[in-house]
Design a protein around this motif. Structure first.
Motif, PDB file in Angstrom:
ATOM      1  N   ARG A 164     117.819  64.218  33.248  1.00 17.65           N
ATOM      2  CA  ARG A 164     118.996  64.931  32.756  1.00 17.65           C
ATOM      3  C   ARG A 164     119.811  65.507  33.913  1.00 17.65           C
ATOM      4  O   ARG A 164     119.285  65.772  34.987  1.00 17.65           O
ATOM      5  CB  ARG A 164     118.596  66.053  31.799  1.00 17.65           C
ATOM      6  CG  ARG A 164     118.240  65.581  30.405  1.00 17.65           C
ATOM      7  CD  ARG A 164     117.993  66.754  29.496  1.00 17.65           C
ATOM      8  NE  ARG A 164     117.493  66.335  28.193  1.00 17.65           N
ATOM      9  CZ  ARG A 164     117.067  67.160  27.248  1.00 17.65           C
ATOM     10  NH1 ARG A 164     117.077  68.466  27.465  1.00 17.65           N
ATOM     11  NH2 ARG A 164     116.624  66.697  26.097  1.00 17.65           N
ATOM     12  N   ASP A 165     121.094  65.749  33.618  1.00 17.61           N
ATOM     13  CA  ASP A 165     121.961  66.298  34.667  1.00 17.61           C
ATOM     14  C   ASP A 165     121.623  67.747  34.993  1.00 17.61           C
ATOM     15  O   ASP A 165     122.097  68.278  35.998  1.00 17.61           O
ATOM     16  CB  ASP A 165     123.430  66.173  34.266  1.00 17.61           C
ATOM     17  CG  ASP A 165     123.740  66.872  32.949  1.00 17.61           C
ATOM     18  OD1 ASP A 165     122.818  67.458  32.351  1.00 17.61           O
ATOM     19  OD2 ASP A 165     124.910  66.825  32.514  1.00 17.61           O
ATOM     20  N   ASN A 166     120.806  68.405  34.153  1.00 17.53           N
ATOM     21  CA  ASN A 166     120.342  69.758  34.471  1.00 17.53           C
ATOM     22  C   ASN A 166     118.822  69.820  34.574  1.00 17.53           C
ATOM     23  O   ASN A 166     118.231  70.889  34.452  1.00 17.53           O
ATOM     24  CB  ASN A 166     120.836  70.755  33.418  1.00 17.53           C
ATOM     25  CG  ASN A 166     120.234  70.489  32.033  1.00 17.53           C
ATOM     26  OD1 ASN A 166     119.625  69.438  31.807  1.00 17.53           O
ATOM     27  ND2 ASN A 166     120.418  71.414  31.115  1.00 17.53           N
ATOM     28  N   GLY A 167     118.196  68.667  34.801  1.00 16.80           N
ATOM     29  CA  GLY A 167     116.744  68.627  34.908  1.00 16.80           C
ATOM     30  C   GLY A 167     116.248  69.369  36.143  1.00 16.80           C
ATOM     31  O   GLY A 167     116.784  69.193  37.243  1.00 16.80           O
ATOM     32  N   VAL A 168     115.227  70.163  35.977  1.00 16.04           N
ATOM     33  CA  VAL A 168     114.759  71.005  37.079  1.00 16.04           C
ATOM     34  C   VAL A 168     114.187  70.171  38.225  1.00 16.04           C
ATOM     35  O   VAL A 168     114.195  70.614  39.379  1.00 16.04           O
ATOM     36  CB  VAL A 168     113.717  72.019  36.562  1.00 16.04           C
ATOM     37  CG1 VAL A 168     112.419  71.318  36.166  1.00 16.04           C
ATOM     38  CG2 VAL A 168     113.447  73.114  37.578  1.00 16.04           C
ATOM     39  N   THR A 215     119.745  56.392  44.957  1.00 18.24           N
ATOM     40  CA  THR A 215     118.898  57.313  44.210  1.00 18.24           C
ATOM     41  C   THR A 215     117.965  56.550  43.278  1.00 18.24           C
ATOM     42  O   THR A 215     117.999  55.322  43.205  1.00 18.24           O
ATOM     43  CB  THR A 215     119.761  58.269  43.377  1.00 18.24           C
ATOM     44  OG1 THR A 215     120.540  57.483  42.449  1.00 18.24           O
ATOM     45  CG2 THR A 215     120.700  59.074  44.259  1.00 18.24           C
ATOM     46  N   CYS A 216     117.152  57.298  42.553  1.00 15.01           N
ATOM     47  CA  CYS A 216     116.397  56.729  41.442  1.00 15.01           C
ATOM     48  C   CYS A 216     117.367  56.514  40.275  1.00 15.01           C
ATOM     49  O   CYS A 216     118.464  57.068  40.259  1.00 15.01           O
ATOM     50  CB  CYS A 216     115.276  57.676  41.005  1.00 15.01           C
ATOM     51  SG  CYS A 216     114.240  58.301  42.347  1.00 15.01           S
ATOM     52  N   VAL A 239     114.233  51.735  31.438  1.00 16.28           N
ATOM     53  CA  VAL A 239     113.615  51.245  32.665  1.00 16.28           C
ATOM     54  C   VAL A 239     113.915  52.244  33.787  1.00 16.28           C
ATOM     55  O   VAL A 239     115.084  52.507  34.087  1.00 16.28           O
ATOM     56  CB  VAL A 239     114.146  49.846  33.035  1.00 16.28           C
ATOM     57  CG1 VAL A 239     113.511  49.369  34.338  1.00 16.28           C
ATOM     58  CG2 VAL A 239     113.859  48.847  31.917  1.00 16.28           C
ATOM     59  N   PHE A 240     112.868  52.798  34.390  1.00 14.01           N
ATOM     60  CA  PHE A 240     113.005  53.715  35.514  1.00 14.01           C
ATOM     61  C   PHE A 240     112.804  52.928  36.811  1.00 14.01           C
ATOM     62  O   PHE A 240     111.774  52.271  36.986  1.00 14.01           O
ATOM     63  CB  PHE A 240     111.978  54.837  35.429  1.00 14.01           C
ATOM     64  CG  PHE A 240     112.325  55.923  34.442  1.00 14.01           C
ATOM     65  CD1 PHE A 240     112.940  57.092  34.869  1.00 14.01           C
ATOM     66  CD2 PHE A 240     112.035  55.779  33.095  1.00 14.01           C
ATOM     67  CE1 PHE A 240     113.263  58.096  33.976  1.00 14.01           C
ATOM     68  CE2 PHE A 240     112.358  56.772  32.184  1.00 14.01           C
ATOM     69  CZ  PHE A 240     112.971  57.941  32.636  1.00 14.01           C
ATOM     70  N   ILE A 241     113.786  53.016  37.714  1.00 11.22           N
ATOM     71  CA  ILE A 241     113.751  52.291  38.985  1.00 11.22           C
ATOM     72  C   ILE A 241     113.626  53.310  40.119  1.00 11.22           C
ATOM     73  O   ILE A 241     114.480  54.190  40.256  1.00 11.22           O
ATOM     74  CB  ILE A 241     115.014  51.443  39.189  1.00 11.22           C
ATOM     75  CG1 ILE A 241     115.214  50.487  38.011  1.00 11.22           C
ATOM     76  CG2 ILE A 241     114.925  50.670  40.496  1.00 11.22           C
ATOM     77  CD1 ILE A 241     114.089  49.485  37.834  1.00 11.22           C
ATOM     78  N   CYS A 300     121.949  56.242  34.242  1.00 15.07           N
ATOM     79  CA  CYS A 300     122.359  57.337  35.126  1.00 15.07           C
ATOM     80  C   CYS A 300     121.398  57.384  36.312  1.00 15.07           C
ATOM     81  O   CYS A 300     120.287  56.857  36.257  1.00 15.07           O
ATOM     82  CB  CYS A 300     122.373  58.679  34.389  1.00 15.07           C
ATOM     83  SG  CYS A 300     120.745  59.344  33.979  1.00 15.07           S
ATOM     84  N   ASP A 301     121.861  58.007  37.385  1.00 18.31           N
ATOM     85  CA  ASP A 301     121.066  58.169  38.599  1.00 18.31           C
ATOM     86  C   ASP A 301     120.529  59.585  38.677  1.00 18.31           C
ATOM     87  O   ASP A 301     121.098  60.522  38.106  1.00 18.31           O
ATOM     88  CB  ASP A 301     121.920  57.882  39.843  1.00 18.31           C
ATOM     89  CG  ASP A 301     122.475  56.475  39.858  1.00 18.31           C
ATOM     90  OD1 ASP A 301     121.850  55.590  39.241  1.00 18.31           O
ATOM     91  OD2 ASP A 301     123.534  56.265  40.478  1.00 18.31           O
ATOM     92  N   PHE A 302     119.431  59.744  39.409  1.00 20.05           N
ATOM     93  CA  PHE A 302     118.879  61.068  39.676  1.00 20.05           C
ATOM     94  C   PHE A 302     118.108  61.007  40.984  1.00 20.05           C
ATOM     95  O   PHE A 302     117.721  59.930  41.444  1.00 20.05           O
ATOM     96  CB  PHE A 302     117.981  61.550  38.522  1.00 20.05           C
ATOM     97  CG  PHE A 302     116.770  60.689  38.263  1.00 20.05           C
ATOM     98  CD1 PHE A 302     115.548  60.973  38.849  1.00 20.05           C
ATOM     99  CD2 PHE A 302     116.850  59.583  37.423  1.00 20.05           C
ATOM    100  CE1 PHE A 302     114.427  60.179  38.620  1.00 20.05           C
ATOM    101  CE2 PHE A 302     115.742  58.778  37.173  1.00 20.05           C
ATOM    102  CZ  PHE A 302     114.523  59.082  37.772  1.00 20.05           C
ATOM    103  N   LEU A 303     117.905  62.161  41.587  1.00 16.89           N
ATOM    104  CA  LEU A 303     117.185  62.232  42.864  1.00 16.89           C
ATOM    105  C   LEU A 303     115.982  63.141  42.682  1.00 16.89           C
ATOM    106  O   LEU A 303     116.133  64.329  42.410  1.00 16.89           O
ATOM    107  CB  LEU A 303     118.097  62.768  43.965  1.00 16.89           C
ATOM    108  CG  LEU A 303     117.455  62.907  45.360  1.00 16.89           C
ATOM    109  CD1 LEU A 303     117.002  61.546  45.871  1.00 16.89           C
ATOM    110  CD2 LEU A 303     118.431  63.542  46.342  1.00 16.89           C
TER     111      LEU A 303
END
Length: 410
Positions: A138-142, A187-188, A270-272, A291-294
């Motif tokens: 999520r865009d606000n994921g801790v 990113t992931c 699918v998580f890359i 979406c991307d996340f780091l």
């Protein structure tokens, strides 16, 4: 950077199947501890069954109804020139057969700016509510370090990187050129198949090939051996012009490179991992949202890819060092807050009375008016002296008055 995983009873079994048999772990929503234990291994992960819970309107008819007049760029297979047209016209081409069209078509990275939340409000909320492993994705994921990026007050423009969500729409990859060719993200990423032509969750919709980060150098050497010597030298992966065929995959196997093969179906996420080269070939017409996340687990590989982008003089899509600095500042503040937090005690009679008075409708209205006045006055104040919004942190100076992410969890 070594992150110690929270070991579960299934971790070892999934790890053996992934690393020896190249079988990708398939999880269910809510298995976040197991996900964390496997995410440290730099392997892709599939979370299935999201079509049972994912809301929003993702069908072609729904998108045409809400955004049919919007202009997009349609990409065509076979090296044909791209074409600008309306969303409604794109989907008329999208619903034709390959024989009638003569080529495959796709729409990628749509919308091209950070307007998904504004223009697709219902689908944005549906995606954020349904995306698995929310503390990461999520865009606000801790655990999403990008969530801690500092946001300036209105009217100053935020420089927060655009990490999605984005919509990817493509017809079947009949020419076998790749719906998405081989590339690496900084990113992931997580990619959810929200709609497919068959609407059957048991039928394959897309085929993925994912390479481990440790295999990148040997993969590059192999791909360079396939390049035309008359063409200017360029990175064979970052150029995004190569699709690894079955014959090429067999040759890579003789070099000790065994990619993960993933069959994505309706409702699969699918998580890359960061630094993992991957490609996609659609078996049927699909609409996906990604979406991307780091995450901390991917910081080392993200740093390598970010350095590659600079070396290749590619556009910087992620201000990597700034993201890390803001994440460190935000998490350090949160850690201090938690350490110095007094243990909760029972309220006194006077405190209970004051609490009840503050919760009355009239008190809430007064609070809202005061808040609006403070906001109006702050907009006309110079950008100096702003502080962290946490009440127990007012003595600490911050670059901006709002740090997203952790403070939404406090």
């Amino acid at each position: 950077m070594r992150v110690e995983p929270p070991i579960t009873n299934d971790t070892a079994r999934f790890q053996v199947c992934a690393q020896r048999q190249r079988k990708v772990p398939v999880l269910e929503p809510g298995q976040e501890q197991l996900f964390r234990s496997l995410w440290c291994l730099d392997i892709p992960i599939v979370v299935e069954g999201l079509h049972h819970t994912m809301q929003g309107s993702w069908s072609p008819e729904a998108i045409v109804r809400t955004h049919g007049a919007q202009t997009v760029t349609m990409f065509k297979s076979g090296g044909k020139a791209s074409e600008k047209l309306s969303v409604a016209r794109f989907f008329r081409e999208f619903t034709k057969t390959d024989a009638d069209r003569g080529y495959a078509v796709k729409l990628k990275d749509w919308p091209p700016s950070t307007s998904f939340e504004r223009d697709f409000k219902q689908n944005y909320n549906a995606f954020m509510q349904s995306v698995p492993m929310p503390s990461y994705a999520r865009d606000n994921g801790v655990r999403n370090l990008i969530a801690h990026y500092a946001v300036p007050p209105h009217p100053f423009k935020s420089l927060k990187p655009d990490v999605g969500p984005k919509v990817y729409i493509a017809t079947p990859d009949t020419p076998r050129e790749g719906s998405t060719r081989l590339h690496i993200d900084v990113t992931c990423a997580v990619n959810i198949l929200a709609w497919c032509a068959s609407e059957d969750p048991n039928l394959p919709a897309a085929e993925w090939l994912v390479f481990e980060p440790k295999d990148l150098e040997e993969l590059r050497r192999y791909l360079r051996s396939k390049q035309n010597p008359d063409e200017p030298p360029r990175d064979p992966i970052h150029s995004q012009q190569i699709y690894v065929t079955e014959a090429m995959a067999a040759e890579l196997h003789t070099r000790g490179i065994r990619p993960y093969q993933i069959t994505q179906r309706l409702g699969d996420a699918v998580f890359i991992p960061a630094g993992a080269a991957h490609q996609v070939s659609n078996v049927q017409a699909c609409i996906k949202v990604a979406c991307d996340f780091l995450s901390v687990e991917g910081v080392v590989e993200s740093a390598k890819v970010s350095a590659d982008f600079r070396r290749e003089k590619m556009p910087e899509v992620l201000p990597f060092e700034t993201v890390l600095w803001d994440a460190w500042s935000s998490l350090a503040c949160h850690a201090e807050h938690m350490e110095g937090r007094p243990r909760s005690v029972a309220l006194t009679r006077a405190q209970r009375k004051n609490k009840r008075q503050r919760e009355t409708p009239r008190a809430q209205e007064d609070y809202g008016r005061r808040k609006q006045l403070r906001r109006a006055s702050s907009d006309t104040t110079a950008m100096t002296g702003y502080r962290c919004p946490a009440t127990d942190c007012t003595a600490r100076h911050r670059r901006f008055p709002t740090l997203v992410g952790v403070f939404t969890h406090m």
